[in-house]
Design a protein around this motif. Structure first.
Motif, PDB file in Angstrom:
ATOM      1  N   PRO A 170      19.963 -14.614  74.295  1.00 50.98           N
ATOM      2  CA  PRO A 170      19.079 -15.694  74.116  1.00 50.98           C
ATOM      3  C   PRO A 170      19.214 -16.954  74.145  1.00 50.98           C
ATOM      4  N   ASP A 191      10.343  -9.855  81.472  1.00 47.71           N
ATOM      5  CA  ASP A 191       9.525  -9.278  79.951  1.00 47.71           C
ATOM      6  C   ASP A 191      10.304  -7.596  80.142  1.00 47.71           C
ATOM      7  N   CYS A 242      14.941   1.131  72.227  1.00 47.61           N
ATOM      8  CA  CYS A 242      14.819  -0.347  72.891  1.00 47.61           C
ATOM      9  C   CYS A 242      14.205  -0.144  74.308  1.00 47.61           C
ATOM     10  N   PRO A 260       2.380  -6.967  73.552  1.00 47.86           N
ATOM     11  CA  PRO A 260       3.586  -7.704  73.336  1.00 47.86           C
ATOM     12  C   PRO A 260       4.763  -7.574  72.028  1.00 47.86           C
ATOM     13  N   ALA A 261       3.816  -7.158  70.987  1.00 44.81           N
ATOM     14  CA  ALA A 261       4.584  -6.721  69.608  1.00 44.81           C
ATOM     15  C   ALA A 261       5.793  -5.756  69.937  1.00 44.81           C
ATOM     16  N   ARG A 262       5.153  -4.745  70.593  1.00 44.49           N
ATOM     17  CA  ARG A 262       6.203  -3.573  70.730  1.00 44.49           C
ATOM     18  C   ARG A 262       7.279  -4.219  71.864  1.00 44.49           C
ATOM     19  N   ARG A 263       6.970  -4.685  72.765  1.00 46.06           N
ATOM     20  CA  ARG A 263       8.089  -5.263  73.573  1.00 46.06           C
ATOM     21  C   ARG A 263       9.036  -6.280  72.874  1.00 46.06           C
ATOM     22  N   ALA A 264       8.396  -7.053  71.873  1.00 49.43           N
ATOM     23  CA  ALA A 264       9.234  -8.177  71.187  1.00 49.43           C
ATOM     24  C   ALA A 264      10.211  -7.237  70.441  1.00 49.43           C
ATOM     25  N   ALA A 265       9.930  -6.002  69.854  1.00 50.50           N
ATOM     26  CA  ALA A 265      10.447  -5.055  68.703  1.00 50.50           C
ATOM     27  C   ALA A 265      11.470  -4.570  69.489  1.00 50.50           C
ATOM     28  N   GLY A 310      12.985  -5.393  72.387  1.00 51.54           N
ATOM     29  CA  GLY A 310      14.022  -6.576  72.912  1.00 51.54           C
ATOM     30  C   GLY A 310      14.838  -6.929  71.951  1.00 51.54           C
ATOM     31  N   ARG A 311      14.471  -6.952  70.513  1.00 58.52           N
ATOM     32  CA  ARG A 311      15.316  -7.071  69.361  1.00 58.52           C
ATOM     33  C   ARG A 311      16.273  -6.014  69.651  1.00 58.52           C
ATOM     34  N   ARG A 350      19.059  -5.931  72.047  1.00 59.65           N
ATOM     35  CA  ARG A 350      20.214  -7.006  71.882  1.00 59.65           C
ATOM     36  C   ARG A 350      20.889  -6.371  70.781  1.00 59.65           C
TER      37      ARG A 350
END
Length: 414
Positions: free
Chosen positions: A203, A294, A345, A368-373, A375-376, A379
């Motif tokens: 990050p 992304d 993931c 985008p919310a699913r992508r962000a989840a 991505g977290r 990692r």
């Protein structure tokens, strides 16, 4: 201990290819061992040596260990015969090195499988134990892809049998590879997959994107070889489907290989405006590109054996970068993306199904919310399961155990 590490495709992180052997050699040196890395001139690699070659060889210290580089070019863009000749030339030069200095243990990292020849010679003629690392199982994968011929596969199989049965220990990058090693007579097998470089990817990296991309667009990046095993035609078909549906997705292919010219010609013939290509990037630049992407793309040809017999390095880079992943793989990669009991993931689509691949990308573009989840979760999984520093510690333990045979036992082995 005096350790000879044979990896024809060695590179430091300044190159554009894998850095597993760099990380492991550095870890061994940090534990007080005298490590010598022997390598060739692999396309995309940067060994850290800059002096001119003398008699086809140069050497120097890199990151606390010695590097011996032979002037033997090799790369994915070369034909099969040319690569085979490069493999054999390296084996000859490495054998002279293996027999010419007093090593305590030799580590032979395949691919290519011919890297086992110097280790076998040193074991037989000097009684030096060796560790055999399987990165790609030969002949299983070439045979599954129809590359080569039955006599060639038989020869590779005999070499794999000798390497596995003669090694003090085998390191396999997946459970599937470990099974092949045991079937070939390996007495001790450790499964140590490709790990995540959490310092290089992550990050805190400064992000960037290629110029001229549409705004807005979901940038899905594939970073890796462009060869027969990668099946990148499926990405072109997915891009065509996405373009027809006017989905806000751009596919970025980063890398090189024998099939890149044909891939780009096909992309031009299809009129793909949503597909961009870049040449291979040094790892630090790639880290910034992944930070600006992304989605990470993992693509292989639809060969059933790939499901359990691969451990893609690029997948670990995506996880470390905190990217959700879309892959066209079943087996181990699909289980990893599903979270194996944790948060997912990524999305695994059926091999060879370009429509499903396109649908997965379109779904993530719209959410985008699913992508962000995801991505977290990527990692988090990288940190909890695939930290290369932890894997390196176990790697060192395997090599050290192999080299601890009493000197009295290191006589010529019949």
């Amino acid at each position: 201990m005096r350790i000879l590490y044979l990896h024809q495709h060695f590179s430091t992180p300044e190159g554009s290819t894998g850095t597993r052997s760099f990380a492991m050699a550095r870890a061994l040196a940090a534990r007080g061992h005298a490590v010598t890395m022997a390598c060739g001139r692999y396309a995309g690699s940067v060994t850290g040596l800059t002096d001119p070659f003398r008699a086809g060889r140069r050497e120097g210290e890199v990151a606390g260990f010695r590097v011996v580089e032979f002037a033997i070019p090799c790369g994915n863009a070369m034909g099969l015969a040319a690569r085979g000749l490069a493999f054999l030339r390296f084996a000859v030069r490495a054998t002279a090195l293996a027999l010419g200095e007093p090593w305590d243990v030799i580590l032979a990292s395949s691919t290519p499988p011919t890297v086992a020849l110097p280790a076998l010679a040193a074991r037989r003629l000097r009684g030096i134990p060796f560790v055999f690392e399987i990165r790609d199982p030969w002949p299983e994968l070439p045979r599954a892809m129809g590359l080569g011929s039955p006599p060639l596969w038989a020869g590779m199989g005999a070499l794999a049998d000798a390497a596995c049965s003669g090694a003090a220990a085998v390191i396999a990058l997946s459970e599937g590879m470990a099974e092949t090693a045991r079937a070939r007579g390996a007495a001790a097998v450790a499964v140590l997959p490709n790990g995540c470089d959490l310092d290089l990817f992550g990050p805190g990296v400064r992000s960037w994107r290629p110029e001229g991309l549409p705004v807005p667009t979901l940038l899905a990046t594939y970073a890796g070889a462009h060869g027969p095993a990668n099946g990148l035609g499926e990405l072109l078909r997915a891009a065509s489907r996405l373009q027809a549906e006017e989905a806000p997705v751009t596919l970025l292919l980063v890398g090189d290989g024998a099939e890149k010219p044909a891939i780009m010609a096909q992309a031009a013939a299809l009129g793909l405006r949503n597909l961009v290509s870049l040449d291979p990037l040094p790892k630090p630049l790639l880290a910034g590109l992944l930070a600006g992407s992304d989605v990470g793309l993992q693509c292989l040809a639809p060969v059933p054996e790939f499901a359990e017999l691969t451990s893609p390095n690029k997948l670990m880079d995506y996880l470390a970068a905190g990217l959700p992943v879309v892959a066209n793989l079943g087996g181990a990669a699909a289980r990893l993306l599903a979270g194996e009991g944790g948060a997912p993931c990524g999305i695994a689509t059926p091999p060879g199904d370009a429509e499903a691949l396109a649908a997965a990308l379109a779904t993530l573009a719209a959410d985008p919310a699913r992508r962000a989840a995801m991505g977290r979760a990527a990692r988090a999984q990288a940190e909890q399961c695939w930290d290369r520093r932890l894997l390196a510690a176990r790697f060192c333990e395997v090599v050290e155990a192999a080299g601890m045979r009493p000197a009295a036992q290191r006589l010529a082995v019949a």
